[in-house]
Design an enzyme around this catalytic site. Structure first.
Site, mmCIF file in Angstrom:
data_model
loop_
_atom_site.group_PDB
_atom_site.id
_atom_site.type_symbol
_atom_site.label_atom_id
_atom_site.label_comp_id
_atom_site.label_asym_id
_atom_site.label_seq_id
_atom_site.Cartn_x
_atom_site.Cartn_y
_atom_site.Cartn_z
ATOM 1 N N CYS A 123 0.791 -1.235 0.000
ATOM 2 C CA CYS A 123 0.000 0.000 0.000
ATOM 3 C C CYS A 123 0.818 1.276 0.000
ATOM 4 C CB CYS A 123 -0.959 0.006 1.174
ATOM 5 S SG CYS A 123 -2.174 -1.305 1.024
ATOM 6 N N CYS A 408 0.084 2.443 6.454
ATOM 7 C CA CYS A 408 0.546 1.136 6.900
ATOM 8 C C CYS A 408 0.752 0.249 5.674
ATOM 9 C CB CYS A 408 -0.446 0.510 7.868
ATOM 10 S SG CYS A 408 -2.118 0.309 7.222
#
Length: 424
Positions: A123, A408
């Site tokens: 991500c 994250c």
């Protein structure tokens, strides 16, 4: 079950951050400008579509990427051959989108003499692309480069981890890398006491901020309208032009969120309403050495002041920003109080709430235009999208200021970057 398969790459041990030279603030509290600074010249993004049922469900990722590449170059009137390199963040397309991205380059009229690579740090891939291009500029490989991110979560093979050693059964951390992302969210909520009420309140705020921003036209400067075709259930084609994000729900209420059942675990607190959306989209960010930008008369939208990636336990990967942000701030010689805006990816409300509370960030500084819960989270695109959104919002405010982009990372990491907006 669908979300269990598709919500990837998000989310207490204390990770160690690498040491780095400290940047010294000037007397006014801002860092001194240097000819060797890596600056953000410009950035654009597509609208974000809902995966599998939205406006881009029949649009290939190379077309999404080509749209933003073309727009950025045209906006600043830069000749494509002046690019020294292109880095594209991608997670789910085959081979991290290496072939797809090169095709997009050619569809955008960028010649074969310009090299390209793709990067997959889950991500944070879009932000890692920014860091990769910045690194090439800093080491003298070139003076101008394009960092991008793209994801079609509609047109991807999800839930396939590939060929993995059976020895992972002997190693707890290795096994934890395969924990579904929704379960890592539940782990964060349980371990750190993030209630369902807090998660839903955070999700509601994201939707309200995004709806307000959308109605006020705050995204117009960053969004590239995309003309594409969609197929209906009968296979009939329709041409549409998409100019705004699809996932924003102005009618969201706490009562409505409270009715949603846990998506990943019986008795859990993570729902479809307080998790990021599964999405399609692309973004591109043009970076340059300050001296080259000034030589070519290019605008300077921002300055990259620092970047940091840290490791955290895989089973609570969502806590990554709580450790990456301090590492990036330390490298920039700044503190939480020096930052005007924190763009923290909302993989799940559980982890976003934890990180904000852990760092003591005032709520009004967090995702002022909404985040992934409302806007969507095309995995490889998000980091680049956040940079574009952050710097455009700082520009709207008009004064010199700092902002942070963070997220994250699945398998247990966090990334963060500090940017400076130089003022109007």
């Amino acid at each position: 079950m669908h979300r269990l398969q598709v919500v990837l790459g998000h989310l207490a041990g204390r990770p160690e951050s690498s040491s780095a030279l400290q940047a010294a603030p000037c007397s006014a509290g801002f860092l001194q400008a240097s000819a060797s600074d890596v600056v953000v010249v410009h950035g654009r993004r597509t609208p974000i579509g809902r995966a599998s049922r939205g406006c881009f469900k029949d649009t290939t990722p190379d077309e999404l990427l080509s749209a933003v590449l073309t727009a950025v170059l045209q906006d600043v009137k830069l000749k494509p051959e002046q690019l020294g390199d292109i880095s594209v963040g991608n997670v789910l397309q085959p081979g991290a989108g290496a072939i797809m991205a090169r095709i997009a380059q050619f569809l955008s009229g960028i010649p074969e003499t310009v090299p390209l690579s793709t990067v997959n740090r889950q991500c944070s891939s879009g932000l890692q692309a920014v860091a990769n291009i910045a690194g090439g500029i800093r080491n003298g490989s070139y003076d101008i480069g394009m960092a991008c991110g793209v994801e079609s979560m509609t047109l991807s093979q999800r839930g396939n981890h590939g060929n993995i050693s059976s020895r992972l059964l002997e190693n707890e951390k290795a096994r934890d890398c395969l924990i579904p992302m929704g379960i890592t969210s539940e782990n964060v909520a349980e371990r750190f006491g993030v209630s369902r009420q807090k998660q839903d309140a955070f999700a509601l705020a994201s939707q309200q901020k995004a709806a307000s921003a959308q109605s006020r036209g705050c995204f117009h400067a960053e969004i590239v309208p995309v003309t594409t075709t969609v197929l209906n259930d009968k296979g009939d084609k329709k041409t549409i032009t998409v100019s705004q994000d699809e996932g924003v729900r102005p009618s969201t209420t706490m009562q409505g969120l409270a009715k949603l059942k846990p998506a990943f675990k019986d008795g859990g607190s993570t729902t479809a309403g307080n998790s990021s959306q599964v999405s399609d989209g692309a973004a591109a960010v043009l970076l340059a050495r300050r001296s080259k930008a000034e030589e070519l008369g290019l605008p300077i939208l921002g300055v990259l002041r620092s970047y940091a990636v840290v490791g955290v336990p895989p089973d609570v990967m969502g806590i990554g920003p709580a450790y990456a942000i301090p590492a990036a701030l330390q490298k920039a010689g700044l503190t939480v109080n020096d930052i005007d805006i924190f763009e923290i990816n909302e993989a799940f409300a559980s982890q976003a709430v934890y990180c904000v509370e852990k760092l003591g960030i005032p709520a009004e500084k967090v995702n002022p235009l909404g985040g992934a819960i409302a806007l969507g989270h095309p995995l490889g695109c998000t980091g680049a999208r956040q940079v574009v959104t952050l710097l455009n919002e700082l520009k709207r405010r008009g004064r010199r200021a700092y902002g942070v982009v963070s997220m994250c990372i699945g398998t247990g990491m966090g990334a963060a970057a500090v940017f400076e907006y130089p003022g109007n």
